[in-house]
Design an enzyme around this catalytic site. Structure first.
Site, PDB file in Angstrom:
ATOM      1  N   GLY A 262       0.752  -1.520  -0.009  1.00 48.85           N
ATOM      2  CA  GLY A 262      -0.100   0.136  -0.033  1.00 48.85           C
ATOM      3  C   GLY A 262       0.503   1.055   0.169  1.00 48.85           C
ATOM      4  O   GLY A 262       2.172   1.237   0.368  1.00 48.85           O
TER       5      GLY A 262
ATOM      6  N   GLN B 118       1.867   3.281   2.229  1.00 49.64           N
ATOM      7  CA  GLN B 118       2.508   3.735   3.453  1.00 49.64           C
ATOM      8  C   GLN B 118       2.811   2.235   3.450  1.00 49.64           C
ATOM      9  O   GLN B 118       2.165   1.645   5.439  1.00 49.64           O
ATOM     10  CB  GLN B 118       1.313   4.306   4.399  1.00 49.64           C
ATOM     11  CG  GLN B 118       1.748   5.794   4.107  1.00 49.64           C
ATOM     12  CD  GLN B 118       2.522   6.985   4.662  1.00 49.64           C
ATOM     13  OE1 GLN B 118       3.596   5.972   5.631  1.00 49.64           O
ATOM     14  NE2 GLN B 118       2.475   7.437   3.745  1.00 49.64           N
ATOM     15  N   SER B 119       2.889   1.064   3.186  1.00 48.66           N
ATOM     16  CA  SER B 119       3.596   0.062   3.753  1.00 48.66           C
ATOM     17  C   SER B 119       5.228  -0.353   4.490  1.00 48.66           C
ATOM     18  O   SER B 119       5.320   0.843   3.798  1.00 48.66           O
ATOM     19  CB  SER B 119       4.203  -0.560   1.790  1.00 48.66           C
ATOM     20  OG  SER B 119       4.771  -1.559   1.972  1.00 48.66           O
ATOM     21  N   ASN B 120       4.535  -0.624   5.368  1.00 49.91           N
ATOM     22  CA  ASN B 120       5.683  -1.166   6.510  1.00 49.91           C
ATOM     23  C   ASN B 120       6.673  -2.050   5.713  1.00 49.91           C
ATOM     24  O   ASN B 120       7.693  -1.740   5.669  1.00 49.91           O
ATOM     25  CB  ASN B 120       5.336  -1.415   7.378  1.00 49.91           C
ATOM     26  CG  ASN B 120       4.480  -0.508   8.250  1.00 49.91           C
ATOM     27  OD1 ASN B 120       4.571   1.032   8.772  1.00 49.91           O
ATOM     28  ND2 ASN B 120       3.365  -0.912   8.819  1.00 49.91           N
TER      29      ASN B 120
ATOM     30  N   CYS C   2       7.311  -2.518   2.713  1.00 49.74           N
ATOM     31  CA  CYS C   2       7.940  -1.872   1.601  1.00 49.74           C
ATOM     32  C   CYS C   2       9.093  -0.840   2.429  1.00 49.74           C
ATOM     33  O   CYS C   2      10.664  -0.427   1.995  1.00 49.74           O
ATOM     34  CB  CYS C   2       7.659  -0.876   0.859  1.00 49.74           C
ATOM     35  SG  CYS C   2       6.599  -2.100  -0.625  1.00 49.74           S
TER      36      CYS C   2
END
Ligand SMILES: *Cc1c(COP(=O)(O)O)cnc(C)c1O
Length: 339
Positions: A77, A79-81, A83
């Protein structure tokens, strides 16, 4: 099986996470409700290379290095943690990183902030994709990998959340770590373990790990998107793949996969005031900060299940704090409304 025995049977990893993480009791919350909840602080696996994803990436990125990759592809997403942790670990290991982030309108992506800001800071290249494109993320990454290969690069694809057979080792190892934590707790039966479920790899790893070390600990997941049926399928598939690929002498049935459904709320990464107020209250009773996307909803779900008398949660409970603090920073305005 203790942790060093575990490491002898597990594939090799690249050490990225600061482990073992502490396992500590809550005070204010337990006193207020009469519960016995402890927190496994996997939010402390690092500062930027932190949260649950970094445990999985220890194994995924070891595989990438073993395959002589020079570029990792990952997705998530906006705000991917996952990534963000991948971008940081890739930078640390000298790998290039390309990320596919889901946004409503790739022509007008939100400004870089929190997780996405850190991804760019770490030098990752971001490609924004629509929800429709993201629905076929695996194909998208395979196509991108082919293009990169044609340019002479050696790409390695990490599936969403590093939730596959190799990534599952991260939480299999955490299960072995938790067993040592349990031995250090005040005397009593083993606790139940509760964790958020977003792409399933954490829960799959925990279930496999406790089986592998021969410790029958109930593992309960709280899903933050989709539903219980979806995740029972997804988690069962990850377990099956890991058992096959690594020849594990364990069996996982759908009965082993326990999902407490009903806490998705308005949807993935969307919040309602009750969830934000809950995060606020735990911060004030215990100085513990949960995130709005995963751990806030999961801990709220855990509290509701404790109040309802969930049969697996009658005794001591260990909640896995899987991280996600930057996600909170991205929602400052919404959160300020309940302060
Ligand atoms: C990804 C994530 C989860 C969910 O873990 P999965 O292994 O994807 O199910 C939970 N908490 C945080 C903070 C995460 O970033």
């Amino acid at each position: 099986m203790n942790l060093s025995d575990f490491d002898r049977v597990a594939p090799s990893r690249v050490i990225l996470a600061r482990t073992p993480t502490p396992c500590e009791p809550l005070y204010g919350f337990n006193q207020q409700h009469g519960f016995d909840v402890w927190v496994k602080r996997d939010d402390l696996t690092g500062c930027v290379m932190s949260g649950n994803k970094i445990r999985k990436l220890e194994y995924s990125l070891r595989q990438a290095l073993d395959r002589d990759a020079d570029l990792v592809l990952a997705c998530g997403g906006e705000q991917s943690n996952h990534c963000r942790a991948t971008a940081a670990a890739a930078a640390r290991l000298g790998l290039a990183c390309r990320l596919f982030l889901r946004v409503p309108d790739p022509q007008n992506p939100p400004p870089l902030a929190a997780n996405s800001l850190i991804c760019r800071l770490m030098g990752a290249e971001i490609e924004y994709v629509t929800p429709d494109q993201y629905a076929r993320r695996d194909d998208l990454m395979v196509e991108a990998a082919r293009t990169e290969q044609a340019r002479g690069r050696r790409p390695y694809i990490i599936p969403e959340g590093a939730s596959n057979a190799v990534g599952a080792w991260g939480y299999m190892r955490a299960a072995a770590e938790l067993a040592a934590d349990f031995d250090a707790l005040p005397a009593g039966p083993d606790p139940a373990v509760v964790a958020a479920v977003g792409s399933g790899g954490t829960l799959a790893g925990l279930i496999l790990g406790f089986k592998l070390i021969g410790r029958p600990v109930p593992v309960i997941g709280v899903n933050v998107c989709d539903d219980a049926d979806h995740f029972i399928r997804v988690i069962h598939d990850i377990c099956r793949d890991a058992i096959q690929e690594y020849g594990l002498d364990v069996e996982v049935t759908t009965q082993d996969i326990r999902i407490a459904d009903g806490y998705v709320g308005r949807g993935y990464a969307l919040n309602q005031p009750e969830e934000l107020a809950f995060i606020r209250d735990l911060a004030r009773t215990d100085g513990l900060v949960l995130d709005p996307v995963y751990t806030g909803k999961t801990f709220l779900g855990l509290t509701r299940e404790l109040e309802k008398g969930h049969p697996d949660l009658a005794g001591r409970v260990v909640f896995i704090h899987t991280g996600g603090l930057p996600g909170l920073m991205a929602k400052g305005d919404e959160l300020a409304a309940v302060l």
